[in-house]
Motif scaffolding. Sequence first.
Motif, PDB file in Angstrom:
ATOM      1  N   UNK A  82       0.808  -1.207   0.000  1.00 35.20           N
ATOM      2  CA  UNK A  82       0.000   0.000   0.000  1.00 35.20           C
ATOM      3  C   UNK A  82       0.842   1.259   0.000  1.00 35.20           C
ATOM      4  N   UNK A  83       2.118   1.121  -0.240  1.00 31.78           N
ATOM      5  CA  UNK A  83       2.997   2.285  -0.306  1.00 31.78           C
ATOM      6  C   UNK A  83       2.746   3.022  -1.616  1.00 31.78           C
ATOM      7  N   UNK A  84       2.301   4.226  -1.518  1.00 33.18           N
ATOM      8  CA  UNK A  84       2.002   5.073  -2.683  1.00 33.18           C
ATOM      9  C   UNK A  84       0.994   4.439  -3.640  1.00 33.18           C
ATOM     10  N   UNK A  85       0.098   3.656  -3.100  1.00 34.13           N
ATOM     11  CA  UNK A  85      -0.985   3.055  -3.882  1.00 34.13           C
ATOM     12  C   UNK A  85      -0.482   2.242  -5.069  1.00 34.13           C
ATOM     13  N   UNK A  86       0.589   1.516  -4.868  1.00 31.88           N
ATOM     14  CA  UNK A  86       1.143   0.675  -5.939  1.00 31.88           C
ATOM     15  C   UNK A  86       1.040  -0.801  -5.551  1.00 31.88           C
ATOM     16  N   UNK A  87      -0.162  -1.213  -5.130  1.00 31.06           N
ATOM     17  CA  UNK A  87      -0.354  -2.566  -4.619  1.00 31.06           C
ATOM     18  C   UNK A  87       0.037  -3.622  -5.646  1.00 31.06           C
ATOM     19  N   UNK A  88      -0.591  -3.644  -6.781  1.00 33.38           N
ATOM     20  CA  UNK A  88      -0.366  -4.713  -7.745  1.00 33.38           C
ATOM     21  C   UNK A  88       1.026  -4.651  -8.349  1.00 33.38           C
ATOM     22  N   UNK A  89       1.565  -3.469  -8.449  1.00 34.45           N
ATOM     23  CA  UNK A  89       2.894  -3.317  -9.020  1.00 34.45           C
ATOM     24  C   UNK A  89       3.952  -4.012  -8.165  1.00 34.45           C
ATOM     25  N   UNK A  90       3.906  -3.801  -6.870  1.00 34.97           N
ATOM     26  CA  UNK A  90       4.899  -4.405  -5.979  1.00 34.97           C
ATOM     27  C   UNK A  90       4.688  -5.917  -5.883  1.00 34.97           C
ATOM     28  N   UNK A  91       3.456  -6.349  -5.784  1.00 32.33           N
ATOM     29  CA  UNK A  91       3.184  -7.784  -5.701  1.00 32.33           C
ATOM     30  C   UNK A  91       3.614  -8.489  -6.983  1.00 32.33           C
ATOM     31  N   UNK A  92       3.274  -7.906  -8.115  1.00 28.83           N
ATOM     32  CA  UNK A  92       3.679  -8.508  -9.391  1.00 28.83           C
ATOM     33  C   UNK A  92       5.194  -8.574  -9.519  1.00 28.83           C
ATOM     34  N   UNK A  93       5.863  -7.518  -9.109  1.00 27.89           N
ATOM     35  CA  UNK A  93       7.328  -7.500  -9.182  1.00 27.89           C
ATOM     36  C   UNK A  93       7.939  -8.541  -8.255  1.00 27.89           C
TER      37      UNK A  93
END
Length: 101
Positions: A82-93
């Motif tokens: 939830x850091x800077x609203x980049x949920x899927x980006x971090x999980x996918x990475x």
Amino acid sequence: MNISNFFYNNYIINNHPIMDYPCRIRNKYLSGLGSVLFIVSEGNSLMNLLFTRWSYSINKENNQKYFVDNIKAIKKVFTICFYRFKFFYIVDQFIFDCFYL
């Protein structure tokens, strides 16, 4: 060529997306990734070498301490989603890096 020299020279990341985050987030990410790789490889020394070199190129410090069996560290990776609203980006990475390494 020695296998450790091969990893040392070829597993350097110059532009990984996690490098844009603060140090505390990178540490959580690397801790979770190291734990996944430890569990999957059953503590293989070659995977330890690969992870240590790869993570050094991201964090510029010795990250061998993150290559341990720690389920809580894996769960903590999903708390940084939830850091800077980049949920899927971090999980996918994170999932991509687990399969890549």
